[in-house]
Design an enzyme around this catalytic site. Structure first.
Site, PDB file in Angstrom:
ATOM      1  N   SER A  96       0.866  -1.184   0.000  1.00 15.92           N
ATOM      2  CA  SER A  96       0.000   0.000   0.000  1.00 15.92           C
ATOM      3  C   SER A  96       0.901   1.233   0.000  1.00 15.92           C
ATOM      4  O   SER A  96       1.552   1.521   0.997  1.00 15.92           O
ATOM      5  CB  SER A  96      -0.911   0.005   1.232  1.00 15.92           C
ATOM      6  N   LYS A 170      -7.389   1.372  -2.860  1.00 16.53           N
ATOM      7  CA  LYS A 170      -6.976   0.946  -1.528  1.00 16.53           C
ATOM      8  C   LYS A 170      -7.158   2.070  -0.513  1.00 16.53           C
ATOM      9  O   LYS A 170      -7.558   1.832   0.638  1.00 16.53           O
ATOM     10  CB  LYS A 170      -5.510   0.484  -1.546  1.00 16.53           C
ATOM     11  N   LYS A 238      -0.506   4.980   8.798  1.00 11.58           N
ATOM     12  CA  LYS A 238       0.221   5.291   7.560  1.00 11.58           C
ATOM     13  C   LYS A 238      -0.753   5.463   6.400  1.00 11.58           C
ATOM     14  O   LYS A 238      -0.645   6.408   5.601  1.00 11.58           O
ATOM     15  CB  LYS A 238       1.225   4.175   7.275  1.00 11.58           C
TER      16      LYS A 238
END
Length: 308
Positions: A96, A170, A238
């Site tokens: 990701s 995502k 994150k």
């Protein structure tokens, strides 16, 4: 592409079960991980490489499942790795990372005759173990078709659009996940604080419009206080940072994502970086000076019920 040799970089919580599924599907594999011991369970079934460059040398497909975009860049675009990648090889980054970074990586690899897909996943360690990940792919349709044999061993694939689009999907996924974890935490704490059994509340809500996989799986984690990481809170933070960065780049304001980001930031500041992301409940408990109780009928609330 039939039964290519696959190099897999990143044998962690997600990478290890994904590797098992690829080996079970019959792929010859070359593995690398910064902590070599994580590769040892596969020593009899795959080649364990000492360096990323050794892993990708001779591989038809290179899969990366690394912690963040900076790590991907440091590993995948290192000069020795670029030199070892064969022209025509296919790189599938399943980490990701920021959409802009994925587009940059794709362009730089294409200049060297190396094809690229950004293909982040959702489903966590359970999905990885079961081979049921949701894979969000960005890149050319023809390249994705060639990758189908590899990706189908890991889960179901949706072609989102050009390079970078997979990472956008995502981010959308992680916005929903983070915000919903916050909502489930608040709902269970609210119900328990008023004297309801949170386990019974969860069961009732699963039969109604509030049903979700997060209420099902993470709601149970919260009630059982099982915060062993499937997806660590630091990774959720994150991803939320990337969501807000992308929003700023688009000129958008996302207040819910911002608030959940702030809550995860506080969770980490209080020493909970390695708990599962469902452990956001711990930050809510800290904020309220209260604690969600145990499973089943009986007292479900401890603490003052309000902040002094």
């Amino acid at each position: 592409m039939t039964q290519p040799t696959v190099a897999f970089l990143g044998i962690g919580l997600m990478g290890a079960p994904m590797t098992r599924n690829l080996l079970a599907a019959g792929f010859a594999m070359r593995l690398w991980n910064r902590t070599v011991s994580k590769c040892e369970p596969f020593a009899e079934a795959a080649h364990i490489a000492a360096t990323p460059a050794e892993a990708v040398a001779g591989a038809d497909v290179v899969v990366t499942m690394l912690e963040n975009g900076d790590v991907v860049e440091a590993v995948l675009l290192a000069p020795d790795v670029l030199a070892a990648l064969a022209p025509g090889a296919l790189v599938i980054d399943m980490s990701s990372i920021a959409p802009a970074q994925a587009r940059d990586h794709g362009a730089r690899l294409q200049e060297r005759g190396i094809r690229y897909l950004d293909a982040p996943v959702s489903g966590g360690t359970r999905g990885a173990e079961a081979g049921e990940l949701s894979i969000m792919a960005g890149g050319e349709a023809a390249v994705l078709a060639e990758a189908s044999a590899v990706l189908s061993a890991l889960g179901s694939v949706t072609h989102i659009g050009p390079v970078g689009a997979g990472q956008l999907a995502k981010l959308a996924n992680q916005a929903i996940v983070g915000i919903t974890i916050g909502a489930v935490s608040e709902a269970l704490l609210l119900a328990a604080g008023g004297g309801a059994d949170p386990a019974a509340v969860r069961q009732a809500l699963l039969g109604g419009f509030a049903h979700s996989r997060i209420l099902d799986q993470h709601g149970l984690r919260m009630i059982e206080r099982d915060f062993e990481p499937g997806a660590p809170a630091r990774i959720q933070l994150k991803d939320l940072r990337m969501i807000l960065d992308e929003a700023r780049a688009q000129g958008l304001t996302l207040p819910l994502a911002q608030q959940v980001h702030n809550s995860y930031q506080s969770l980490l500041a209080n020493g909970h970086s390695e708990v599962d992301h469902s452990g956001l409940l711990l930050e809510l408990e800290h904020l309220n000076g209260s604690r969600l109780g145990a499973v089943g009928p009986g007292p479900a609330w401890s603490g003052s019920g309000s902040r002094e």
